[in-house]
Scaffold this active site. Sequence first.
Site, PDB file in Angstrom:
ATOM      1  N   ARG A   1      -7.730  26.438  -2.433  1.00 19.69           N
ATOM      2  CA  ARG A   1      -6.949  25.235  -2.776  1.00 19.69           C
ATOM      3  C   ARG A   1      -5.655  25.331  -1.994  1.00 19.69           C
ATOM      4  O   ARG A   1      -4.850  26.243  -2.214  1.00 19.69           O
ATOM      5  CB  ARG A   1      -6.682  25.190  -4.284  1.00 19.69           C
ATOM      6  CG  ARG A   1      -5.600  24.202  -4.653  1.00 19.69           C
ATOM      7  CD  ARG A   1      -5.542  23.929  -6.134  1.00 19.69           C
ATOM      8  NE  ARG A   1      -6.667  23.116  -6.553  1.00 19.69           N
ATOM      9  CZ  ARG A   1      -6.753  22.487  -7.709  1.00 19.69           C
ATOM     10  NH1 ARG A   1      -5.767  22.583  -8.587  1.00 19.69           N
ATOM     11  NH2 ARG A   1      -7.799  21.757  -8.018  1.00 19.69           N
TER      12      ARG A   1
ATOM     13  N   HIS B   1     -10.666  16.208  -2.355  1.00 17.75           N
ATOM     14  CA  HIS B   1     -11.008  17.050  -3.509  1.00 17.75           C
ATOM     15  C   HIS B   1     -12.516  16.927  -3.769  1.00 17.75           C
ATOM     16  O   HIS B   1     -12.949  16.377  -4.774  1.00 17.75           O
ATOM     17  CB  HIS B   1     -10.198  16.594  -4.728  1.00 17.75           C
ATOM     18  CG  HIS B   1     -10.177  17.588  -5.855  1.00 17.75           C
ATOM     19  ND1 HIS B   1     -10.804  18.815  -5.797  1.00 17.75           N
ATOM     20  CD2 HIS B   1      -9.600  17.529  -7.089  1.00 17.75           C
ATOM     21  CE1 HIS B   1     -10.605  19.465  -6.933  1.00 17.75           C
ATOM     22  NE2 HIS B   1      -9.884  18.705  -7.733  1.00 17.75           N
TER      23      HIS B   1
ATOM     24  N   GLN C   1     -14.375  18.083  -7.158  1.00 19.16           N
ATOM     25  CA  GLN C   1     -14.154  17.190  -8.299  1.00 19.16           C
ATOM     26  C   GLN C   1     -15.126  16.016  -8.253  1.00 19.16           C
ATOM     27  O   GLN C   1     -15.670  15.585  -9.276  1.00 19.16           O
ATOM     28  CB  GLN C   1     -12.714  16.671  -8.276  1.00 19.16           C
ATOM     29  CG  GLN C   1     -12.403  15.698  -9.397  1.00 19.16           C
ATOM     30  CD  GLN C   1     -12.313  16.366 -10.755  1.00 19.16           C
ATOM     31  OE1 GLN C   1     -11.637  17.388 -10.894  1.00 19.16           O
ATOM     32  NE2 GLN C   1     -12.968  15.825 -11.759  1.00 19.16           N
TER      33      GLN C   1
ATOM     34  N   ASP D   1      -5.651   8.580 -11.138  1.00 17.33           N
ATOM     35  CA  ASP D   1      -5.180   9.950 -10.950  1.00 17.33           C
ATOM     36  C   ASP D   1      -3.661   9.903 -11.042  1.00 17.33           C
ATOM     37  O   ASP D   1      -3.056   8.821 -10.998  1.00 17.33           O
ATOM     38  CB  ASP D   1      -5.643  10.475  -9.569  1.00 17.33           C
ATOM     39  CG  ASP D   1      -5.273  11.939  -9.335  1.00 17.33           C
ATOM     40  OD1 ASP D   1      -5.034  12.671 -10.325  1.00 17.33           O
ATOM     41  OD2 ASP D   1      -5.232  12.363  -8.160  1.00 17.33           O
TER      42      ASP D   1
ATOM     43  N   CYS E   1      -9.641  12.974 -13.182  1.00 20.59           N
ATOM     44  CA  CYS E   1      -9.882  14.378 -12.833  1.00 20.59           C
ATOM     45  C   CYS E   1      -9.053  15.340 -13.671  1.00 20.59           C
ATOM     46  O   CYS E   1      -9.430  16.500 -13.816  1.00 20.59           O
ATOM     47  CB  CYS E   1      -9.617  14.593 -11.343  1.00 20.59           C
ATOM     48  SG  CYS E   1      -7.898  14.361 -10.844  1.00 20.59           S
TER      49      CYS E   1
ATOM     50  N   ARG F   1     -17.349  20.060 -14.192  1.00 24.14           N
ATOM     51  CA  ARG F   1     -16.825  20.896 -13.110  1.00 24.14           C
ATOM     52  C   ARG F   1     -17.576  22.224 -13.079  1.00 24.14           C
ATOM     53  O   ARG F   1     -17.914  22.741 -12.024  1.00 24.14           O
ATOM     54  CB  ARG F   1     -15.311  21.164 -13.288  1.00 24.14           C
ATOM     55  CG  ARG F   1     -14.396  19.981 -13.090  1.00 24.14           C
ATOM     56  CD  ARG F   1     -14.434  19.437 -11.676  1.00 24.14           C
ATOM     57  NE  ARG F   1     -14.079  20.429 -10.653  1.00 24.14           N
ATOM     58  CZ  ARG F   1     -12.850  20.739 -10.270  1.00 24.14           C
ATOM     59  NH1 ARG F   1     -11.814  20.133 -10.805  1.00 24.14           N
ATOM     60  NH2 ARG F   1     -12.620  21.635  -9.317  1.00 24.14           N
TER      61      ARG F   1
HETATM   62  N1  NVA Z   1      -4.146  14.310  -6.829  1.00 21.24           N
HETATM   63  C1  NVA Z   1      -3.918  15.463  -7.670  1.00 21.24           C
HETATM   64  C2  NVA Z   1      -5.221  16.023  -8.154  1.00 21.24           C
HETATM   65  C3  NVA Z   1      -5.087  17.171  -9.097  1.00 21.24           C
HETATM   66  C4  NVA Z   1      -6.393  17.764  -9.496  1.00 21.24           C
HETATM   67  C5  NVA Z   1      -3.124  16.490  -6.902  1.00 21.24           C
HETATM   68  O1  NVA Z   1      -3.395  16.691  -5.712  1.00 21.24           O
HETATM   69  O2  NVA Z   1      -2.216  17.091  -7.484  1.00 21.24           O
HETATM   70  N1   CP Z   2      -9.074  18.390 -11.667  1.00 21.18           N
HETATM   71  C1   CP Z   2      -8.618  19.577 -11.211  1.00 21.18           C
HETATM   72  O1   CP Z   2      -8.847  19.976 -10.058  1.00 21.18           O
HETATM   73  O2   CP Z   2      -7.933  20.298 -12.134  1.00 21.18           O
HETATM   74  P1   CP Z   2      -7.072  21.603 -11.856  1.00 21.18           P
HETATM   75  O3   CP Z   2      -5.914  21.207 -10.999  1.00 21.18           O
HETATM   76  O4   CP Z   2      -6.671  22.066 -13.224  1.00 21.18           O
HETATM   77  O5   CP Z   2      -7.937  22.613 -11.150  1.00 21.18           O
END
Ligand code: NVA
Ligand code: CP
Length: 309
Positions: free
Chosen positions: A103, A130, A133, A227, A267, A295
């Site tokens: 990540r 992502h 997800q 989101d 998500c 997930r």
């Molecule tokens: N768009 C959000 C998704 C989190 C799972 C982010 O990138 O923080």
């Molecule tokens: N939806 C998602 O990716 O959650 P986290 O940021 O908790 O991993």
Amino acid sequence: MLTQPHFLSIADYSARELRVLLDTADDLKRHPKAYRDALQGKVLAMIFEKSSTRTRVSFETGIFQMGGIGQFLSSRDIQIGRGEPIYDTAAVLSRFVDGIMARTFAHQTVTDLAKYGTVPVINGLTDLEHPCQIMADLQTMRENFGKLEGLKFVYIGDGNNMAHSYMQGTGKTGMHCTIVTPKDAKYSCNADVIAAAQADHAAQGTTLTITDDPKAGIAGAHVVATDTWVSMGMEEEKAERIAAFKGFTVDKALMAQADKDAIFIHCLPAYRGYEVTADVIDGPQSRIYDEAENRLHAQKAIIYHLMGR
Ligand code: NVA
Ligand code: CP
């Protein structure tokens, strides 16, 4: 089974391969014990430059349930955080482990891990996409409607990683997609991602519509998603973003324009009162906890196919 060595983007996958992953995820959900030894002795390195609850726990639990182990590697604690090159990290980790999930902020970090490593690399979220997800979300939609083909999917919010992966995922699974983002181009989706997704939608005979009108966009939707307006790394823009997304809250009045059997997904993490009201996300149309549970099954399907060879 799968021809792809990595899982970096939904765009890399064919409709058939996505179906294989979704079918495996369903089977893993129904018969988890049947996969008990599928990844016996395998190790998944999990690099995190950003926070995570679901991604970390689903992968770590998932590989453990299949006989392997996940290693949580915060970028604060490994040498990447002190400037060790990605190519050395990728090459060295490849000598130790059987797969890498990462990540990161820059999407290029995950593509570089794949380029310089010799084990499967999985995108656990970048600023651009992502994909993990989206597999859980497609699984959730298919569970609800018994199919994906012909459904109308609508996303209302920031033109971010989720919006990109949704337009890609719907473009491979026979779904119509509408993305509603504010007029200000700062919050629009990436033009290259839109163009590629448009081509996929055209090829499968569905529509990808981009609009700035939430009420028109949501009309007749079977699946409504949103989101956070403030993704990880954008915290300093919070006040500006809350102002920019005025009128974009998914509330009961907006949901009333969707199909009467529409479901709501997110998500998570969610910020009630901003991108969605509590009565929608905690109401009868919401499927957020099924989505979060999926997930686990969807991520297990990915590592099963990539690391179980
Ligand atoms: N768009 C959000 C998704 C989190 C799972 C982010 O990138 O923080
Ligand atoms: N939806 C998602 O990716 O959650 P986290 O940021 O908790 O991993």
